[in-house]
Design a protein around this motif. Structure first.
Motif, PDB file in Angstrom:
ATOM      1  N   HIS A 192      -3.365   7.086   2.579  1.00 42.28           N
ATOM      2  CA  HIS A 192      -3.270   7.004   4.046  1.00 42.28           C
ATOM      3  C   HIS A 192      -2.013   6.286   4.502  1.00 42.28           C
ATOM      4  O   HIS A 192      -1.551   6.486   5.616  1.00 42.28           O
ATOM      5  CB  HIS A 192      -4.512   6.332   4.639  1.00 42.28           C
ATOM      6  N   ASP A 231       1.757 -11.526   0.850  1.00 47.17           N
ATOM      7  CA  ASP A 231       1.569 -12.286   2.101  1.00 47.17           C
ATOM      8  C   ASP A 231       0.107 -12.667   2.348  1.00 47.17           C
ATOM      9  O   ASP A 231      -0.229 -13.222   3.387  1.00 47.17           O
ATOM     10  CB  ASP A 231       2.205 -11.587   3.304  1.00 47.17           C
ATOM     11  N   LEU A 255     -10.437   2.564   3.162  1.00 45.40           N
ATOM     12  CA  LEU A 255      -9.424   3.353   2.443  1.00 45.40           C
ATOM     13  C   LEU A 255      -8.632   2.575   1.391  1.00 45.40           C
ATOM     14  O   LEU A 255      -7.907   3.180   0.614  1.00 45.40           O
ATOM     15  CB  LEU A 255      -8.427   3.930   3.461  1.00 45.40           C
ATOM     16  N   SER A 256      -8.740   1.241   1.413  1.00 42.36           N
ATOM     17  CA  SER A 256      -7.799   0.460   0.600  1.00 42.36           C
ATOM     18  C   SER A 256      -8.470  -0.234  -0.579  1.00 42.36           C
ATOM     19  O   SER A 256      -8.854  -1.402  -0.486  1.00 42.36           O
ATOM     20  CB  SER A 256      -7.094  -0.576   1.475  1.00 42.36           C
ATOM     21  N   ARG A 278       0.589  -3.185  -6.011  1.00 40.80           N
ATOM     22  CA  ARG A 278       1.226  -2.162  -5.175  1.00 40.80           C
ATOM     23  C   ARG A 278       2.757  -2.202  -5.220  1.00 40.80           C
ATOM     24  O   ARG A 278       3.415  -1.199  -4.977  1.00 40.80           O
ATOM     25  CB  ARG A 278       0.792  -2.342  -3.722  1.00 40.80           C
ATOM     26  N   CYS A 291       0.388  -9.755   8.838  1.00 46.75           N
ATOM     27  CA  CYS A 291       0.461  -8.307   8.553  1.00 46.75           C
ATOM     28  C   CYS A 291       0.914  -7.545   9.783  1.00 46.75           C
ATOM     29  O   CYS A 291       1.525  -6.490   9.682  1.00 46.75           O
ATOM     30  CB  CYS A 291      -0.907  -7.745   8.173  1.00 46.75           C
ATOM     31  N   SER A 311     -11.234  -4.277   3.754  1.00 37.71           N
ATOM     32  CA  SER A 311     -11.266  -2.829   4.037  1.00 37.71           C
ATOM     33  C   SER A 311     -12.500  -2.190   3.402  1.00 37.71           C
ATOM     34  O   SER A 311     -13.198  -1.402   4.038  1.00 37.71           O
ATOM     35  CB  SER A 311      -9.975  -2.186   3.514  1.00 37.71           C
TER      36      SER A 311
HETATM   37  N1  LIG Z   1      -0.944  -7.739   4.007  1.00 40.07           N
HETATM   38  C1  LIG Z   1      -0.308  -6.946   4.817  1.00 40.07           C
HETATM   39  N2  LIG Z   1       0.935  -7.183   5.057  1.00 40.07           N
HETATM   40  N3  LIG Z   1      -0.878  -5.859   5.382  1.00 40.07           N
HETATM   41  C2  LIG Z   1      -2.253  -5.598   5.404  1.00 40.07           C
HETATM   42  C3  LIG Z   1      -2.487  -4.132   5.368  1.00 40.07           C
HETATM   43  C4  LIG Z   1      -3.951  -3.784   5.432  1.00 40.07           C
HETATM   44  C5  LIG Z   1      -4.178  -2.337   5.130  1.00 40.07           C
HETATM   45  N4  LIG Z   1      -5.558  -1.970   5.377  1.00 40.07           N
HETATM   46  C6  LIG Z   1      -5.936  -0.705   5.442  1.00 40.07           C
HETATM   47  O1  LIG Z   1      -5.146   0.219   5.329  1.00 40.07           O
HETATM   48  C7  LIG Z   1      -7.414  -0.418   5.667  1.00 40.07           C
HETATM   49  C8  LIG Z   1      -7.679   0.906   6.331  1.00 40.07           C
HETATM   50  C9  LIG Z   1      -9.123   1.303   6.278  1.00 40.07           C
HETATM   51  O2  LIG Z   1      -9.822   0.952   5.334  1.00 40.07           O
HETATM   52  O3  LIG Z   1      -9.591   2.010   7.219  1.00 40.07           O
HETATM   53  C10 LIG Z   1      -3.793  -2.020   3.679  1.00 40.07           C
HETATM   54  O4  LIG Z   1      -4.641  -2.239   2.791  1.00 40.07           O
HETATM   55  O5  LIG Z   1      -2.669  -1.582   3.430  1.00 40.07           O
END
Ligand SMILES: N=C(N)NCCC[C@H](NC(=O)CCC(=O)O)C(=O)O
Length: 444
Positions: free
Chosen positions: A137, A252, A21-22, A214, A368, A28
């Protein structure tokens, strides 16, 4: 009065899955078709949290969110019974169903930005849930995040909870993942570093070309105002857009700070030297800027291993330790660097490795998974004590995971109406274990 930095880890929810999703988050996207193991994911997270509690750290747990998010599916026009809503969404809009099923609230570094009372004008601890508008999401998290934070830090005498920022790209806010704090002691006023990817209202400012930035400067400045921080205690730094384009979607992933240590990659920021000088001017204490050169660790190795998505913690002895994913041990350049780091004269004296692979495969490392909250002893006493990880809570939560979680979940399973029932049953029990009240939409 004593001061601590507590870590509040996100408990992985029952729908943990890999849906790709990302955009901009390499792990991801690369692991999009994998079958996940929610039970193992939750247990890996709890193990890491328990290990920190056993080291003498204050460790809390933040509850996961209700998923599938049927409210959002209904809001976008799916109707009928829960099973019918899932069936229609799976058939006509599977990408939207996936977005409404992610367990992404587990990455609590993105839950909120937190400013400790030592930094704020009203002497309260401030929380602003992140709006996470860049990803569909994640954009559905902030309201429930606010409720969970309020139920966890539930004494208005000490804790000030703000609403999330306006839901627009100009205010893209990713919470503590783009914020760190340097200080001499946790209880002394520190310097809060806000690291942004883009200046939204200035079309001429540098920005990444391939992947999204972001966090905006506008969001970071809004948080600093809301949290009543002095300009003299804030430094706004731009992330290097080139590294965002190489998969560094949050700061981070490329830098981490703790007390008087800033650990970062040579290519992490723009105008690095000027910004380090500004930090030195604003924080009158001995500072350790540990810069990792590209010649030792490439951006690719940093992104793959999550060298900088480590937690730097101050142990009760006063020494610092790095909490790293086992992926750092498996990467020769990174492992060599971490061993070398221990021989340098810095406060970091140990590296402890944890297997958090279920989370790593979605781009979420140890840092995270946690929200840091620096608190004094009165504030610790004012926290909802049922959210603090004791031996008893650890055992209780493991039993709860064992009882309610599946050990295999593919994106095809997300349309299974039974998953809604399992998830709600689990979360209803969890709100009783952690005495959170009715934080979930299905309870209201
Ligand atoms: N770096 C920090 N603090 N957080 C990491 C967040 C990972 C999260 N991954 C996801 O949302 C993947 C979900 C998916 O693909 O199913 C994101 O990208 O927002």
């Amino acid at each position: 009065m004593k001061h601590f930095e507590a870590n509040f880890d996100g408990l992985v929810g029952p729908t943990h899955n890999y849906a790709g999703l990302s955009f901009g988050n390499v792990a991801s996207l690369n692991n999009a078709a994998l079958v996940s193991n929610p039970k193992a994911a939750a247990k890996q997270g709890l193990q890491k949290a328990k290990a920190l509690a056993d080291l003498g750290m204050i460790q809390g747990i933040l509850a996961p969110q209700e998923r599938p998010d049927l409210n959002t599916l209904r809001r976008i026009g799916f109707s009928g019974s829960d099973a019918e809503v899932l069936r229609q969404a799976a058939k006509t809009a599977p990408a939207l169903l996936n977005a409404c099923c992610s367990a992404s609230s587990m990455w609590t570094a993105n839950a909120a930005t937190v400013s400790p009372s030592a930094d704020t004008r009203d002497g309260k601890l401030h929380f602003t849930p992140a709006n996470l508008v860049d990803k569909l999401h994640r954009s559905i998290e902030p309201i429930t995040t606010g409720r969970i934070l309020t139920a966890t830090f539930n004494d208005p005498h000490y804790f000030h909870h703000h609403n999330h920022l306006p839901e627009h790209n100009s205010f893209g806010d990713e919470g503590a993942a783009n914020h760190t704090r340097l200080c001499q002691e946790y209880g002394h006023a520190g310097v809060e570093l806000f690291v942004y990817g883009q200046e939204a209202t200035n079309p001429h400012a540098p920005k990444p070309l391939k992947f999204p930035a972001r966090q905006t400067l506008e969001a970071s400045m809004a948080i600093a105002r809301l949290h009543q921080l002095e300009a003299e205690n804030c430094v706004f730094i731009q992330q290097n857009p080139d590294v965002i384009d190489q998969g560094v979607f949050h700061n981070d992933v490329i830098a981490v700070g703790n007390q008087n240590v800033l650990f970062y990659h040579e290519q992490a920021f723009l105008n690095t030297q000027a910004k380090l000088d500004e930090i030195k001017r604003k924080l009158d204490t001995e500072l350790y800027f540990i810069e990792v050169p590209t010649a030792k660790v490439s951006i690719n190795d940093a992104v793959k291993s999550y060298l900088f998505n480590t937690q730097i913690i101050t142990l009760p002895s006063g020494e610092m330790a790095i909490i790293a994913p086992t992926d750092c041990q498996e990467n020769p350049a990174v492992y060599a660097y971490l061993n070398e780091l221990l021989s340098l004269s810095t406060p970091i004296k140990q590296v402890l490795y944890f297997d958090v692979k279920q989370s790593m495969q979605n781009g979420g490392g140890p840092a995270c998974l946690r929200l840091r909250v620096a608190m004094n002893e009165r504030e610790v006493a004012a926290v909802n004590q049922h959210t603090l990880l004791t031996d008893a809570l650890f055992t209780r939560l493991n039993t709860w995971v064992e009882k309610h979680y599946r050990d295999r979940l593919s994106t095809e399973d997300l349309a299974d109406p039974q998953l809604v029932i399992e998830s709600r049953t689990a979360l209803d029990e969890l709100t009783q274990i952690m005495k959170l009240g009715s934080v979930y939409p299905f309870q209201r």
